[in-house]
Design a protein around this motif. Sequence first.
Motif, PDB file in Angstrom:
ATOM      1  N   GLU A  67       0.739  -1.205  -0.056  1.00 15.14           N
ATOM      2  CA  GLU A  67       0.074  -0.019  -0.056  1.00 15.14           C
ATOM      3  C   GLU A  67       0.910   1.336  -0.045  1.00 15.14           C
ATOM      4  O   GLU A  67       0.465   2.205  -0.754  1.00 15.14           O
ATOM      5  N   LEU A  68       2.068   1.170   0.760  1.00 14.65           N
ATOM      6  CA  LEU A  68       2.825   2.510   0.813  1.00 14.65           C
ATOM      7  C   LEU A  68       3.841   2.467  -0.343  1.00 14.65           C
ATOM      8  O   LEU A  68       4.795   3.199  -0.731  1.00 14.65           O
ATOM      9  N   LYS A  69       3.664   1.366  -1.442  1.00 15.55           N
ATOM     10  CA  LYS A  69       4.556   1.374  -2.714  1.00 15.55           C
ATOM     11  C   LYS A  69       5.916   1.072  -2.350  1.00 15.55           C
ATOM     12  O   LYS A  69       6.870   1.671  -3.032  1.00 15.55           O
ATOM     13  N   VAL A  70       6.347   0.533  -1.122  1.00 12.98           N
ATOM     14  CA  VAL A  70       7.766   0.104  -0.936  1.00 12.98           C
ATOM     15  C   VAL A  70       8.115  -1.259  -1.355  1.00 12.98           C
ATOM     16  O   VAL A  70       7.468  -2.290  -0.647  1.00 12.98           O
ATOM     17  N   ASN A  71       8.785  -1.487  -2.477  1.00 12.30           N
ATOM     18  CA  ASN A  71       8.797  -2.607  -3.160  1.00 12.30           C
ATOM     19  C   ASN A  71       9.851  -3.416  -2.446  1.00 12.30           C
ATOM     20  O   ASN A  71      10.848  -3.723  -2.993  1.00 12.30           O
ATOM     21  N   ILE A  72       9.580  -3.803  -1.415  1.00 15.21           N
ATOM     22  CA  ILE A  72      10.699  -4.585  -0.693  1.00 15.21           C
ATOM     23  C   ILE A  72       9.729  -5.658   0.337  1.00 15.21           C
ATOM     24  O   ILE A  72       8.834  -5.506   0.562  1.00 15.21           O
ATOM     25  N   GLY A  73      10.423  -6.995   0.172  1.00 14.07           N
ATOM     26  CA  GLY A  73       9.610  -8.125   0.990  1.00 14.07           C
ATOM     27  C   GLY A  73       9.507  -7.998   2.337  1.00 14.07           C
ATOM     28  O   GLY A  73      10.743  -7.358   3.126  1.00 14.07           O
ATOM     29  N   TYR A  74       8.569  -8.133   2.907  1.00 13.49           N
ATOM     30  CA  TYR A  74       8.155  -8.053   4.287  1.00 13.49           C
ATOM     31  C   TYR A  74       9.170  -8.705   5.225  1.00 13.49           C
ATOM     32  O   TYR A  74       9.794  -8.550   6.561  1.00 13.49           O
ATOM     33  N   SER A  75       9.909  -9.850   4.711  1.00 15.28           N
ATOM     34  CA  SER A  75      10.766 -11.053   5.392  1.00 15.28           C
ATOM     35  C   SER A  75      12.069 -10.269   5.609  1.00 15.28           C
ATOM     36  O   SER A  75      12.730 -10.727   6.391  1.00 15.28           O
ATOM     37  N   ARG A  76      12.500  -9.151   4.811  1.00 17.88           N
ATOM     38  CA  ARG A  76      13.494  -8.660   4.675  1.00 17.88           C
ATOM     39  C   ARG A  76      13.635  -7.936   6.108  1.00 17.88           C
ATOM     40  O   ARG A  76      14.530  -7.458   6.626  1.00 17.88           O
ATOM     41  N   PHE A  77      12.515  -7.228   6.579  1.00 15.27           N
ATOM     42  CA  PHE A  77      12.384  -6.572   7.799  1.00 15.27           C
ATOM     43  C   PHE A  77      12.416  -7.327   8.916  1.00 15.27           C
ATOM     44  O   PHE A  77      13.087  -7.141  10.094  1.00 15.27           O
ATOM     45  N   LYS A  78      11.754  -8.488   8.832  1.00 12.65           N
ATOM     46  CA  LYS A  78      11.450  -9.365   9.844  1.00 12.65           C
ATOM     47  C   LYS A  78      12.845  -9.889  10.422  1.00 12.65           C
ATOM     48  O   LYS A  78      13.031 -10.289  11.573  1.00 12.65           O
ATOM     49  N   ASP A  79      13.717 -10.422   9.328  1.00  5.89           N
ATOM     50  CA  ASP A  79      14.559 -11.255   9.635  1.00  5.89           C
ATOM     51  C   ASP A  79      15.821 -10.205   9.899  1.00  5.89           C
ATOM     52  O   ASP A  79      17.068 -10.695  10.303  1.00  5.89           O
ATOM     53  N   GLY A  80      15.664  -9.143  10.016  1.00  7.29           N
ATOM     54  CA  GLY A  80      16.811  -8.063  10.343  1.00  7.29           C
ATOM     55  C   GLY A  80      17.530  -7.535   9.308  1.00  7.29           C
ATOM     56  O   GLY A  80      18.597  -6.881   9.482  1.00  7.29           O
ATOM     57  N   SER A  81      17.397  -7.935   7.890  1.00  7.60           N
ATOM     58  CA  SER A  81      18.005  -7.487   6.870  1.00  7.60           C
ATOM     59  C   SER A  81      18.272  -6.171   6.709  1.00  7.60           C
ATOM     60  O   SER A  81      19.297  -5.420   6.312  1.00  7.60           O
ATOM     61  N   ILE A  82      16.971  -5.364   6.917  1.00  9.14           N
ATOM     62  CA  ILE A  82      17.089  -4.088   6.812  1.00  9.14           C
ATOM     63  C   ILE A  82      16.443  -3.653   8.086  1.00  9.14           C
ATOM     64  O   ILE A  82      15.267  -3.798   8.548  1.00  9.14           O
ATOM     65  N   SER A  83      17.238  -2.754   8.818  1.00 14.40           N
ATOM     66  CA  SER A  83      17.034  -2.317  10.264  1.00 14.40           C
ATOM     67  C   SER A  83      17.041  -0.815  10.407  1.00 14.40           C
ATOM     68  O   SER A  83      16.299  -0.183  11.213  1.00 14.40           O
ATOM     69  N   LYS A  84      17.784  -0.187   9.308  1.00 17.56           N
ATOM     70  CA  LYS A  84      17.561   1.473   9.219  1.00 17.56           C
ATOM     71  C   LYS A  84      15.977   1.810   8.470  1.00 17.56           C
ATOM     72  O   LYS A  84      15.726   1.158   7.849  1.00 17.56           O
ATOM     73  N   PRO A  85      15.771   3.138   8.834  1.00 14.84           N
ATOM     74  CA  PRO A  85      14.601   3.697   8.327  1.00 14.84           C
ATOM     75  C   PRO A  85      14.701   3.730   6.817  1.00 14.84           C
ATOM     76  O   PRO A  85      15.639   4.085   6.220  1.00 14.84           O
ATOM     77  N   VAL A  86      13.756   3.395   6.127  1.00 15.17           N
ATOM     78  CA  VAL A  86      13.801   3.354   4.563  1.00 15.17           C
ATOM     79  C   VAL A  86      12.807   4.491   4.092  1.00 15.17           C
ATOM     80  O   VAL A  86      11.674   4.639   4.470  1.00 15.17           O
ATOM     81  N   ALA A  87      13.367   5.252   2.914  1.00 11.39           N
ATOM     82  CA  ALA A  87      12.303   6.353   2.345  1.00 11.39           C
ATOM     83  C   ALA A  87      11.150   5.823   1.638  1.00 11.39           C
ATOM     84  O   ALA A  87      11.450   4.693   0.894  1.00 11.39           O
ATOM     85  N   ILE A  88      10.112   6.433   1.715  1.00 14.10           N
ATOM     86  CA  ILE A  88       8.825   5.904   1.214  1.00 14.10           C
ATOM     87  C   ILE A  88       8.803   6.899  -0.219  1.00 14.10           C
ATOM     88  O   ILE A  88       8.620   8.039  -0.296  1.00 14.10           O
ATOM     89  N   PRO A  89       8.692   6.101  -1.456  1.00 14.67           N
ATOM     90  CA  PRO A  89       8.496   6.574  -2.796  1.00 14.67           C
ATOM     91  C   PRO A  89       7.529   7.583  -2.782  1.00 14.67           C
ATOM     92  O   PRO A  89       6.342   7.322  -2.155  1.00 14.67           O
ATOM     93  N   GLY A  90       7.645   8.760  -3.268  1.00 14.32           N
ATOM     94  CA  GLY A  90       6.421   9.640  -3.854  1.00 14.32           C
ATOM     95  C   GLY A  90       6.092  10.578  -2.339  1.00 14.32           C
ATOM     96  O   GLY A  90       4.888  11.082  -2.506  1.00 14.32           O
ATOM     97  N   THR A  91       6.514  10.381  -1.274  1.00 17.99           N
ATOM     98  CA  THR A  91       6.403  11.153  -0.190  1.00 17.99           C
ATOM     99  C   THR A  91       7.147  12.308   0.000  1.00 17.99           C
ATOM    100  O   THR A  91       7.066  13.128   1.059  1.00 17.99           O
TER     101      THR A  91
END
Length: 506
Positions: A67-91
């Motif tokens: 819905e936020l148009k963040v084209n990243i798999g949820y699993s990447r956040f859940k397993d800690g691969s991405i821990s820093k704040p991510v910019a949301i496109p179009g905002t």
Amino acid sequence: MNKKTFSFPTAYTVILIVMLIVLALTYIIPAGKYAKLQYDSSSNVFLVESPKGDLKEYKGNQKTLDELKVNIGYSRFKDGSISKPVAIPGTYEKPERPSTSILGALTTIFKAPVKGLYDSIEIIAFVLVIGGLIGIINKTGAFTAGINALSHKSKGKESLLIIIICTLVAIGGTTFGLAEETIAFYPIVVPIFIAAGYDALVAIAAIYLGSCIGTMASTVNPFSTVIASNTAGIDFTQGMTLRLIMLVIGLIICIVYIIRYGEKIKKDPSASYIYSQREELERQFLSNKNNEDAPEFTLSRKMILIIFALAFVIMVYGVKELGWWFEEMTALFIVVTFIMIFFAKLSEKEFVSEFMNGAADLLGVGIIIGLARGVTIIMENGMISDTILNSLSLGVAKMNGIVFSTFIFFVYIILGFFISSSSGLAVLSMPVMAPLADVVGISRDVIVSAYQFGQGIMSFITPTGLILASLAMVNVTYDKWLKFVLPLVIIIGVLAIVMLGLGVLF
């Protein structure tokens, strides 16, 4: 009447000048921010901070990301691969920047270095402990004895040292981002190269350029390749072949470049860019090189160097396999320092005194690291990073694929100057840049490679990176480094553009 010759400013002054320039840019470049998304694993929710600073909570699932148009798999956040704040496109928005008086600007410029020192305290502590340990080893004569032994054995094979060191450091750079850790290597390697007939620039180049080309062409580096690919919504193995070819060709070019310069210095020492410092550097690093009473390479001195070398092997393993960072690495070298008590044959007072003297020698390096972080703090507070990113991402929809890849490469060169953190730049820029590849009709892995090549090539020269700290280890000024490295930067830059073009075509 003698004319005053121009003397290039020290690393401290260079960083302060950059700091003033960046502060001035915050009054010229409009403030701008993207909304940022961060995952809270404790409550399984996404926290979204609007450009105005308002926080909103969303359910932690893939639907929210879609819905936020963040084209990243949820699993990447859940397993800690991405821990820093991510910019949301179009905002992207332009929030009003609070007006700042002259007094406020002065406060900013003086507080930024202090905040930078606080933010960099882990790296600074690591540098000081390394300095203390090296001070003790120097006092034992182990380095001098080892250098004398190595210089005799490497007669006629000095170029092999460049190949080995540059290659090993590049492997560390491409696999786990070996960069800050290399600061510890200079006091060991510089004397070896000077004893072999080279100048200190050759030693700096073998280590620093190896690290730069390794991180520039990262293959499995979790701090750049993996996190950038995850944030771009692709697997990190995509584009690996391109980056591996870039690594091999780039490393060969760097090694040949260093060897050609080094051999020129051996034939004619006056051709060195730092020839005026030759006697000073020999006194500093080779005090006993030509002394008949140079210490014997005894078993205890051999054991000191073996233990010291093993510490680096453990450090590399800990960072790569155990997730160590500066706290653990510093603790490792403190342990090694205590082990040295049994081999150093120094009194308690001598041991402590030499540790403190060694740490004092690298205090300036630690301060430079903190000052460089202060530049980033000024830029973050001035809210110009997102504005630069948004401006550079506009107007690419009608570009040809090869032109687009070249343009993005230069975009990341600019961004790499302002944002020296590889992971920070990845999570900030990839959600915005990666979808542009879809518009142009090329693979997203080309964006990841452009990000690595652009930021990587800036690391060769940017004063906000590690180069000033590295040069400070041997009191070489920044202008001498630029004179040495700029031709190589141009060559590597052309290679990067060609490789990106091939990535688009194939």
